[in-house]
Structure formats: C-alpha cells, structure tokens
Design a protein around this motif. Sequence first.
Motif, short mmCIF file in Angstrom:
data_model
loop_
_atom_site.label_atom_id
_atom_site.label_comp_id
_atom_site.label_asym_id
_atom_site.label_seq_id
_atom_site.Cartn_x
_atom_site.Cartn_y
_atom_site.Cartn_z
N ALA A 35 33.81 -21.19 38.99
CA ALA A 35 32.91 -22.08 38.49
C ALA A 35 31.73 -21.22 38.37
CB ALA A 35 32.65 -23.11 39.36
N GLY A 36 31.00 -21.07 37.26
CA GLY A 36 29.62 -20.37 37.17
C GLY A 36 28.42 -21.31 37.47
N HIS A 37 27.44 -20.96 38.30
CA HIS A 37 26.42 -21.58 38.65
C HIS A 37 25.06 -20.76 38.20
CE1 HIS A 37 23.55 -24.35 40.61
NE2 HIS A 37 23.02 -23.25 41.21
N CYS A 59 34.32 -6.55 35.67
CA CYS A 59 33.92 -7.40 34.91
C CYS A 59 32.79 -7.19 33.87
CB CYS A 59 33.40 -8.95 35.54
SG CYS A 59 32.70 -10.00 34.49
N PRO A 60 32.70 -7.01 32.69
CA PRO A 60 31.45 -6.50 32.13
C PRO A 60 30.36 -7.49 32.58
CG PRO A 60 33.50 -6.77 30.47
CD PRO A 60 33.79 -7.47 31.80
N TYR A 61 30.41 -8.62 32.25
CA TYR A 61 28.90 -9.33 32.80
C TYR A 61 28.50 -8.81 34.32
CZ TYR A 61 28.92 -12.91 29.30
OH TYR A 61 28.85 -13.60 28.13
N SER A 62 29.46 -8.66 35.14
CA SER A 62 28.91 -8.35 36.64
C SER A 62 28.40 -6.78 36.29
CB SER A 62 30.27 -8.01 37.73
OG SER A 62 30.78 -9.47 37.73
N CYS A 110 34.27 -14.93 31.46
CA CYS A 110 34.84 -13.26 31.59
C CYS A 110 35.33 -12.84 32.95
CB CYS A 110 33.21 -12.49 31.23
SG CYS A 110 33.61 -10.64 31.10
N PHE A 111 34.65 -13.42 33.97
CA PHE A 111 35.00 -12.78 35.27
C PHE A 111 36.51 -13.47 35.60
CE2 PHE A 111 35.00 -13.34 39.91
CZ PHE A 111 34.21 -12.22 40.36
N ALA A 112 36.81 -14.50 35.09
CA ALA A 112 38.25 -15.14 35.40
C ALA A 112 38.97 -14.27 34.87
CB ALA A 112 38.10 -16.84 34.74
#
Length: 134
Positions: free
Chosen positions: A75-77, A115-118, A53-55
């Motif tokens: 990269a998502g950690h 970003c919707p997740y953010s 989503c962020f990308a």
Amino acid sequence: MSTMYETTVNVSGGRRGHARSDDGVLDLELAMPGAGKRATNPEQLFAAGYAACFASAAMGVAKQQGYQLDDIPVAGHVALDAENHDYNLVVKLTAEVALPQKEAEALIENAHQMCPYSKAVRGNIRVDIEVKGQ
C-alpha cells in the motif's frame, strides 16, 4: 546502460487538467485533491507508481533469495505537506510479506535498496516503511 522502457505523458491544465500518455493507454482528468470532482491527482498517481514498483522489486528480491511467494501486496500512502508555501511529499509504504517478521523485514530492506522509485527519492523525501510479516 540501455533503456528498458521509456514513456512520455503530456499534461495540460496542471492539477486541474488532463494527462495523456504517448501511447494513449493513460488518458485521464486531473483534479485538486478533495475538489469533489471524480478525477485523480498527482499524489494518487505517484502512490500507485511507487507501490507497484516497490512490490515488483520485493518480488524480485524474494525470487533471488529463493522464496516462492505468490504476491507481496504494498500500500502506498502519499501526503502532500505544506508549510509557508513550501510543499513536500511524505511517503509511507506498507508491505505484507508471508514470511516470519525478521525475514520479511530483511527482504523489504533489500527491495528498498533496489527499487528505482526508492533510489529516485532517497535523500529527497521522507519514506517510512512498515513491514507486516507472519
């Protein structure tokens, strides 16, 4: 407001169970992290969803700002922290942007606002963002 997309994923067995989306595209076994079983876990799924989503948000911002970038890898950690049975997620996103560092940082900050997740986790979990520009 109109809904662009919606889905349902049914899980049975919790972290040691099975997940299946309503359309059957997602159909997988779940396992506890580090259990040695060849299966995913909720933290991996969250990391994948947030990074994707962020990308996409970053690529959208880049396009709005007139940049022609082929990709902005992210990269998502995700870490699951626990203290006294109080569990919390911690996220680190690392974005690689083929722009000078200051421009890359500005673009990624705008993506973080979009970003919707953010938006969903803002103020709820710690999200650290690293930007690797040129």
